[in-house]
Design a protein around this motif. Sequence first.
Motif, PDB file in Angstrom:
ATOM      1  N   ALA B 243     -80.868   3.325 -27.350  1.00  0.00           N
ATOM      2  CA  ALA B 243     -80.821   2.353 -26.269  1.00  0.00           C
ATOM      3  C   ALA B 243     -79.610   1.435 -26.395  1.00  0.00           C
ATOM      4  CB  ALA B 243     -82.116   1.535 -26.267  1.00  0.00           C
ATOM      5  N   PRO B 244     -78.426   1.995 -26.175  1.00  0.00           N
ATOM      6  CA  PRO B 244     -77.251   1.130 -26.248  1.00  0.00           C
ATOM      7  C   PRO B 244     -77.281   0.089 -25.131  1.00  0.00           C
ATOM      8  CG  PRO B 244     -76.650   3.270 -25.344  1.00  0.00           C
ATOM      9  CD  PRO B 244     -78.082   3.368 -25.776  1.00  0.00           C
ATOM     10  N   ALA B 245     -76.706  -1.076 -25.394  1.00  0.00           N
ATOM     11  CA  ALA B 245     -76.610  -2.096 -24.346  1.00  0.00           C
ATOM     12  C   ALA B 245     -75.343  -1.835 -23.551  1.00  0.00           C
ATOM     13  CB  ALA B 245     -76.597  -3.486 -24.963  1.00  0.00           C
ATOM     14  N   ILE B 246     -75.510  -1.436 -22.296  1.00  0.00           N
ATOM     15  CA  ILE B 246     -74.382  -1.106 -21.428  1.00  0.00           C
ATOM     16  C   ILE B 246     -74.296  -2.162 -20.340  1.00  0.00           C
ATOM     17  CG2 ILE B 246     -73.367   0.675 -19.954  1.00  0.00           C
ATOM     18  CD1 ILE B 246     -75.328   2.664 -21.232  1.00  0.00           C
ATOM     19  N   VAL B 247     -73.096  -2.638 -20.051  1.00  0.00           N
ATOM     20  CA  VAL B 247     -72.944  -3.615 -18.968  1.00  0.00           C
ATOM     21  C   VAL B 247     -71.835  -3.176 -18.017  1.00  0.00           C
ATOM     22  CG1 VAL B 247     -73.721  -5.527 -20.429  1.00  0.00           C
ATOM     23  CG2 VAL B 247     -71.271  -5.065 -20.218  1.00  0.00           C
ATOM     24  N   LEU B 248     -71.936  -3.633 -16.795  1.00  0.00           N
ATOM     25  CA  LEU B 248     -70.843  -3.447 -15.844  1.00  0.00           C
ATOM     26  C   LEU B 248     -70.192  -4.809 -15.659  1.00  0.00           C
ATOM     27  CD1 LEU B 248     -70.940  -1.465 -12.507  1.00  0.00           C
ATOM     28  CD2 LEU B 248     -69.646  -3.560 -12.736  1.00  0.00           C
ATOM     29  N   LEU B 249     -68.910  -4.893 -15.996  1.00  0.00           N
ATOM     30  CA  LEU B 249     -68.197  -6.174 -15.932  1.00  0.00           C
ATOM     31  C   LEU B 249     -67.487  -6.298 -14.584  1.00  0.00           C
ATOM     32  CD1 LEU B 249     -67.114  -8.775 -17.289  1.00  0.00           C
ATOM     33  CD2 LEU B 249     -65.329  -7.378 -18.344  1.00  0.00           C
ATOM     34  N   THR B 250     -67.898  -7.290 -13.798  1.00  0.00           N
ATOM     35  CA  THR B 250     -67.345  -7.484 -12.457  1.00  0.00           C
ATOM     36  C   THR B 250     -66.556  -8.786 -12.396  1.00  0.00           C
ATOM     37  OG1 THR B 250     -67.930  -7.904 -10.124  1.00  0.00           O
ATOM     38  CG2 THR B 250     -69.528  -8.580 -11.751  1.00  0.00           C
ATOM     39  N   PRO B 251     -65.540  -8.870 -11.526  1.00  0.00           N
ATOM     40  CA  PRO B 251     -64.868 -10.154 -11.324  1.00  0.00           C
ATOM     41  C   PRO B 251     -65.762 -11.157 -10.584  1.00  0.00           C
ATOM     42  CG  PRO B 251     -63.545  -8.323 -10.469  1.00  0.00           C
ATOM     43  CD  PRO B 251     -64.902  -7.778 -10.770  1.00  0.00           C
ATOM     44  N   GLY B 252     -66.859 -10.696  -9.973  1.00  0.00           N
ATOM     45  CA  GLY B 252     -67.772 -11.632  -9.302  1.00  0.00           C
ATOM     46  C   GLY B 252     -67.894 -11.382  -7.818  1.00  0.00           C
ATOM     47  N   ILE B 253     -68.678 -12.221  -7.151  1.00  0.00           N
ATOM     48  CA  ILE B 253     -69.047 -11.934  -5.764  1.00  0.00           C
ATOM     49  C   ILE B 253     -67.874 -12.040  -4.789  1.00  0.00           C
ATOM     50  CG2 ILE B 253     -71.463 -12.595  -5.962  1.00  0.00           C
ATOM     51  CD1 ILE B 253     -70.768 -15.134  -4.439  1.00  0.00           C
ATOM     52  N   TYR B 254     -66.787 -12.663  -5.205  1.00  0.00           N
ATOM     53  CA  TYR B 254     -65.668 -12.780  -4.264  1.00  0.00           C
ATOM     54  C   TYR B 254     -64.755 -11.576  -4.298  1.00  0.00           C
ATOM     55  CZ  TYR B 254     -67.572 -17.353  -3.881  1.00  0.00           C
ATOM     56  OH  TYR B 254     -68.458 -18.380  -3.680  1.00  0.00           O
ATOM     57  N   ASN B 255     -65.021 -10.651  -5.206  1.00  0.00           N
ATOM     58  CA  ASN B 255     -64.222  -9.429  -5.235  1.00  0.00           C
ATOM     59  C   ASN B 255     -64.666  -8.510  -4.100  1.00  0.00           C
ATOM     60  OD1 ASN B 255     -63.845  -6.439  -6.318  1.00  0.00           O
ATOM     61  ND2 ASN B 255     -62.364  -7.756  -7.326  1.00  0.00           N
ATOM     62  N   SER B 256     -63.679  -7.844  -3.476  1.00  0.00           N
ATOM     63  CA  SER B 256     -64.018  -7.052  -2.294  1.00  0.00           C
ATOM     64  C   SER B 256     -64.913  -5.856  -2.650  1.00  0.00           C
ATOM     65  CB  SER B 256     -62.754  -6.582  -1.588  1.00  0.00           C
ATOM     66  OG  SER B 256     -61.968  -5.837  -2.482  1.00  0.00           O
ATOM     67  N   ALA B 257     -64.904  -5.439  -3.902  1.00  0.00           N
ATOM     68  CA  ALA B 257     -65.748  -4.303  -4.291  1.00  0.00           C
ATOM     69  C   ALA B 257     -67.057  -4.771  -4.928  1.00  0.00           C
ATOM     70  CB  ALA B 257     -64.991  -3.392  -5.259  1.00  0.00           C
ATOM     71  N   TYR B 258     -67.406  -6.040  -4.750  1.00  0.00           N
ATOM     72  CA  TYR B 258     -68.601  -6.565  -5.429  1.00  0.00           C
ATOM     73  C   TYR B 258     -69.867  -5.790  -5.069  1.00  0.00           C
ATOM     74  CZ  TYR B 258     -72.352  -9.441  -7.075  1.00  0.00           C
ATOM     75  OH  TYR B 258     -73.490  -9.848  -7.706  1.00  0.00           O
ATOM     76  N   PHE B 259     -69.961  -5.419  -3.800  1.00  0.00           N
ATOM     77  CA  PHE B 259     -71.149  -4.661  -3.419  1.00  0.00           C
ATOM     78  C   PHE B 259     -71.293  -3.417  -4.290  1.00  0.00           C
ATOM     79  CE2 PHE B 259     -72.580  -0.834  -1.288  1.00  0.00           C
ATOM     80  CZ  PHE B 259     -73.927  -1.119  -1.259  1.00  0.00           C
ATOM     81  N   GLU B 260     -70.179  -2.741  -4.476  1.00  0.00           N
ATOM     82  CA  GLU B 260     -70.218  -1.521  -5.286  1.00  0.00           C
ATOM     83  C   GLU B 260     -70.638  -1.801  -6.729  1.00  0.00           C
ATOM     84  OE1 GLU B 260     -67.742   1.662  -4.560  1.00  0.00           O
ATOM     85  OE2 GLU B 260     -66.948   1.797  -6.589  1.00  0.00           O
ATOM     86  N   HIS B 261     -70.140  -2.906  -7.279  1.00  0.00           N
ATOM     87  CA  HIS B 261     -70.473  -3.223  -8.667  1.00  0.00           C
ATOM     88  C   HIS B 261     -71.982  -3.437  -8.821  1.00  0.00           C
ATOM     89  CE1 HIS B 261     -66.148  -5.012  -8.740  1.00  0.00           C
ATOM     90  NE2 HIS B 261     -66.152  -3.701  -8.688  1.00  0.00           N
TER      91      HIS B 261
END
Lengths: 322, 505
Positions: B243-261
């Motif tokens: 059970a490795p701890a995996i994260v998706l690192l996003t620039p945040g909600i103001y990034n245009s691809a935030y929905f995808e993240h």
Amino acid sequence: MLSRIADSLFWIARYMERAEDTARILDVNYHMLLEQPVTSYRLRWDQLVTITGEQERFFQCYQEADARNVFEFLAFRRDNPNSIVECVSNVRENARTIRDRISREMWEEVNGLYHTVSRFLPEEEMNVGPHRFCNLIKFGSHRLHGVSDDTLPHDEGWQFLQAGRALERAEMTARIVDLEYQKLVEGPETAGAPDNHQWMAVLLSVAAYESYRRQYHSRIEPQRVAELLILHPLHPRSIRFNVGVVQQSLRAISAGGSSAGPEAYANEAERLTGKLHESLMYDRIEDIFSRGLHRFLVDLQKTCRAIGEQIARTYFYYGVVA
Amino acid sequence: MGAARPLLYYRLLSPQTEESRGRLFRGYDPGPFYDEMFLPDGQARPHYARMFRELDSMAPEQFEERRQLADLSFLLQGITFTVYSDGRGTERLFPFDLIPRILPASDWDRIERGLSQRVIALNLFLQDIYGAQRILKDRRLPRSLIYSCGHFRREMIGVQVPGGIYTHVAGIDLVRDSRTGEFLVLEDNVRTPSGISYVLENRLVMTRTFPYAFHEHPVRPVDHYPTELCQILRSLSPRGGDAPAIVLLTPGIYNSAYFEHSFLAQQMGIELVEGRDLIVDGEVVYMKTIHGLMRVDVVYRRIDDDYLDPLAFRPDSLLGVPGLMGAYRAGNVALANALGNGVADDKAIYAYVPEFIRYYLGEEPVLRNVETYLCSRPKDLAHVLDHLPELVVKAVGESGGYGMLMGPTADRATIAEFRDRLQDNPRNYIAQPVVPLSRVPSYDPRNAAIAGRHVDLRPYCLFNGEKVVIVPGGLTRVALQPGSLVVNSSQGGGSKDTWVLGGDL
């Protein structure tokens, strides 16, 4: 669970509750006030704004507190951070930052409500009155809670939602009772029978009118209304009930967090909540009145704020680098 | 918009009548382009025959209604991007065209072989260039091209990346050349390619809007993408374990691809984090949870190299995690995609990718490149300067349609400006002839009829160190403006659902 996510869940629930409570107060009082004698007109509209704690901002925007201005201010003004549309926007902004952690149904409910609210035209609503708008908010809030309960696992995250909603509701109820009661003592000419009308509005605005009727079978008396709203063990809008919910949720979150046994508190937020709940369980309404209702409610609001700060300090903020 | 109108209200019009036949395609002109639906003689291609019959018998009102239903579905799901032009931030839908782009199995087989080969070669190139640099020693690639590349990261030389994988996710842009009907590679994206969420959401909306069309076509599914990606991410964990701890690192909600993240994090069941949720201590990455710090093993990062770690790269970045690069180099955390991949999708290096395939794999490329002039070569530069009005000029390190000159449509001043830029910094530019992109019939709401619009195709390739997995299809981007060849969403482009057929119709 990430601290940021817990923080957002807590505030999603608080803002939604704030929007709902404001909608309830506005809806009920608006229609009640229209039946009031003209002499007390201004004073009373004024007080609706006072409940939300935004008098100063209101009089920066308007000369006079009348039906139209108060409605616009509480419902639509974007420069009033506690207006209903701003609360709904905040619910949605918080939901957006954690939409991967809430259910799709929950997100679509929040997002749909936001888009629906955004499409309301303030001018048009001000002509038809607040009922349609307020009803939408109330039921939006009910749906959100229903969807959350039915689609989220009842884990820590869900407990933060419970805690946020209950804390907001306890504080809001305290404000409403306090304000109404102050009016009663300040204006002797309005005391007595006619005030039934006013206290009825209070009960309606917190959805407790039918409960009151069933419980007391009597005309509406301020002391009994206060008893119901402050001390009722089972009514979901009473302060005692909500402080109890906060306490249960905090215990569920810290489960096993204290080594001192099951009844011990794990942090300052739990200690304050437990102490407050204890006093609400064993105090009688006569005791509270004899010590002064206003004083009691002011202290209670202060404690609620302190609990909120302690929850944030315990779970949300990492002030110190590891 | 009427105040009390419920947002979810819609009704479906009654089924088509005989009179509606042919109205959607009235005046349809395939023009001098490869039309993906029609043969030059005007007959529908065999794999499009059923879809054509279906559309042709539909009344425009009926089509319009389904279109609005699809748009509403995107709006309610919040599949929007935010435009901040008016200071308040308005949300726009990424335009979706309901007519699918259909690829027959034979086309897809070739694409799949070509892309697998290309991704493996790109990964070998990255291993080499941050390792022994054989390709430079053998003089198959000019050394100067690497050292002048803005995305080449010296810090990565000698770093052992987990599993030797650099290009975990690659989005390779393909176009079909109208003159030959052949698919060509237009560019490689091996840093943080985006768009896969639209592939999955477009499909979902299509199955709701045109359910019966799926009964009649053997459309290959795409929804295993998150599972495949998650498998790869799990395999990267430096600590191993279940059970490795995996994260998706996003620039945040103001990034245009935030929905995808958020979409991908949710689909994979991994934590979506921002830089402020992470902290590095003793070269180990942790996330801040309500019960204290928790170790992180794998970061699927959707932040550019430059912003990833303010200590290593841009010090003004507030999006990244101080110390992340140190933890990565120490082997305590895995990053996907690897750092420094930008050297492989530089548009000047692109010209050498067919050479990489020959050099590293000993194979001939299945998919050819678009003919490319490298302005760093004096002879190419001279040719480009002489033919600017006919060419497309691109800055080598840019993506998303930025830093580009479309010669045939540009005004004189812009051409003159690019002429100066090319002479000042030739290494920064390449030029290509304008490829007449193929067209797919698309709905134009302004006159409620269907017309041909240019498209490209971005398949998403996942590499697990041994083989390349590609979900059938990918994102078909469509230039919705009449005549336009620019498909980027920032420039008025939209998208289509892409169907790869599992067998013949």
